[in-house]
Write an enzyme that holds these catalytic residues in place. Sequence first.
Site, PDB file in Angstrom:
ATOM      1  NE  ARG A  55      34.616  87.141  57.232  1.00  0.00           N
ATOM      2  CZ  ARG A  55      34.364  88.309  56.623  1.00  0.00           C
ATOM      3  NH1 ARG A  55      33.442  88.397  55.684  1.00  0.00           N
ATOM      4  NH2 ARG A  55      35.040  89.387  56.953  1.00  0.00           N
ATOM      5  CE1 TYR A 107      23.623  64.826  66.300  1.00  0.00           C
ATOM      6  CE2 TYR A 107      23.621  67.031  65.376  1.00  0.00           C
ATOM      7  CZ  TYR A 107      24.168  66.084  66.231  1.00  0.00           C
ATOM      8  OH  TYR A 107      25.244  66.404  66.990  1.00  0.00           O
ATOM      9  CG  ASP A 179      20.677  66.359  57.409  1.00  0.00           C
ATOM     10  OD1 ASP A 179      21.505  65.683  56.769  1.00  0.00           O
ATOM     11  OD2 ASP A 179      20.908  66.822  58.541  1.00  0.00           O
TER      12      ASP A 179
HETATM   13  O1  P1T Z   1      28.312  67.561  63.626  1.00  0.00           O
HETATM   14  P1  P1T Z   1      28.033  68.479  62.470  1.00  0.00           P
HETATM   15  O2  P1T Z   1      29.008  68.386  61.350  1.00  0.00           O
HETATM   16  O3  P1T Z   1      27.802  69.894  62.917  1.00  0.00           O
HETATM   17  O4  P1T Z   1      26.649  67.970  61.813  1.00  0.00           O
HETATM   18  C1  P1T Z   1      25.441  67.905  62.491  1.00  0.00           C
HETATM   19  C2  P1T Z   1      24.551  66.849  61.890  1.00  0.00           C
HETATM   20  C3  P1T Z   1      23.603  67.226  60.950  1.00  0.00           C
HETATM   21  N1  P1T Z   1      22.783  66.331  60.369  1.00  0.00           N
HETATM   22  C4  P1T Z   1      22.842  65.022  60.691  1.00  0.00           C
HETATM   23  C5  P1T Z   1      21.909  64.064  60.042  1.00  0.00           C
HETATM   24  C6  P1T Z   1      23.786  64.574  61.616  1.00  0.00           C
HETATM   25  O5  P1T Z   1      23.823  63.268  61.905  1.00  0.00           O
HETATM   26  C7  P1T Z   1      24.667  65.508  62.246  1.00  0.00           C
HETATM   27  C8  P1T Z   1      25.652  65.090  63.279  1.00  0.00           C
HETATM   28  N2  P1T Z   1      25.410  63.830  63.827  1.00  0.00           N
HETATM   29  C9  P1T Z   1      26.175  63.176  64.745  1.00  0.00           C
HETATM   30  C10 P1T Z   1      27.292  63.695  65.278  1.00  0.00           C
HETATM   31  C11 P1T Z   1      25.708  61.831  65.130  1.00  0.00           C
HETATM   32  O6  P1T Z   1      26.493  61.044  65.698  1.00  0.00           O
HETATM   33  O7  P1T Z   1      24.547  61.522  64.851  1.00  0.00           O
END
Ligand code: P1T
Length: 386
Positions: A55, A107, A179
């Site tokens: 971890r 998102y 992001d």
């Molecule tokens: O799904 P995850 O790996 O936890 O990531 C979240 C996330 C974070 N930032 C952005 C810009 C994202 O688009 C996402 C996840 N987005 C999708 C699943 C989607 O279809 O837009």
Amino acid sequence: MGEQEQQAGWSFETRAIHEGQPPDPTTGAVVVPISLSTTFAQEAVGEHRGYEYSRSGNPTRTALETCVASLESARHGLAFASGLAAEDNVLRLVRPGRRVLLGNDAYGGTFRLISKVWGPLGVAHTAVDLTDVDALAADWPDDTDMVWLETPTNPLLSCIDIERVAEVAHTHGALVVVDNTFATPYLQQPITLGADIVVHSATKYLGGHSDVVGGFLAVDDDSIAERLRFTQNAAGAVPSPFDCYLVLRGVKTLAVRMDRHCQNARAVVDLLVGHPKVDRVLYPQLPDHPGHAAAARQMRDFGGMVSFTVRGGEAAARAVAAATEVFTLAESLGAVESLIEHPGAMTHASAAGSPLEVPADLVRLSVGLEHADDLVADLEQALEHG
Ligand code: P1T
């Protein structure tokens, strides 16, 4: 871990394949081994070769963290079990009673995490228009600890001037989080533009093949990295060694995939612009796109994501999304296969009724790596019959 010396002078493509991934010293294997061991032998108490417990640190994860940090021009990389797990660790830097300024397009899951998980724990948030930095600077909330932005945004593909936001945020002592999931480090490197922390859903372009969920943080500052490294271990949302291997394998081809994603997106945009069933096409390369200037300044190319609104409202948008054959109707993005979705009912349903609510007539495309002619023909028939 993840802080190994990086190779100076190699270009992006070379680092994507070799950074943090020398041939295995014991066998000569050219692929980083998947180190499944959860624990590591110590010669004497506290005397070890850099690894104690998986971890806290794992050799396969170190390779991934070193490689992607280098691609982001950052000195530190931290891998997580998902994009949201990575985000959750970043939000632990915000003090209770303080505020996150969040772009008003992001998102839906990010908004849900900030508003529904961190809100009740005392972290305030305000959704702001980050395309108008002057207005924000004139009306800056004094209790702001962090500015959180996507560029291009999900799903409207707005582009935010990272350098300008960083300038304003830093005069007020706030951290800037970008992001970079949609752009990837191949197209845009926020750290070089003044961002403090880069976030990725590695599930998308970094992994690139729709077969791994992962998250990533890239940080240049030692003390911020140290705090994030502490919570990565203390809260424990780490990826498995196998998942690290899958992301690392995806990253090797990131540059060539992104070039083709951009090329195919352009072919799709050419079809959509001026199509009688299409109202607005949202793609940063279009000169009338409000984020065009910022994107042209800070991105190498304009990416593989395309959104558009359909004449006929929500019903028409849903019908188009259900009528494609090559584009699969599904959430997620950034992989070899093209996807289509209706953000209002799918990825951004959790933003309904909030300042981040998306238009009901919006369709989002993740343009993949199939032949451009097949993608264009598929959309053409879906627009006709949908
Ligand atoms: O799904 P995850 O790996 O936890 O990531 C979240 C996330 C974070 N930032 C952005 C810009 C994202 O688009 C996402 C996840 N987005 C999708 C699943 C989607 O279809 O837009």
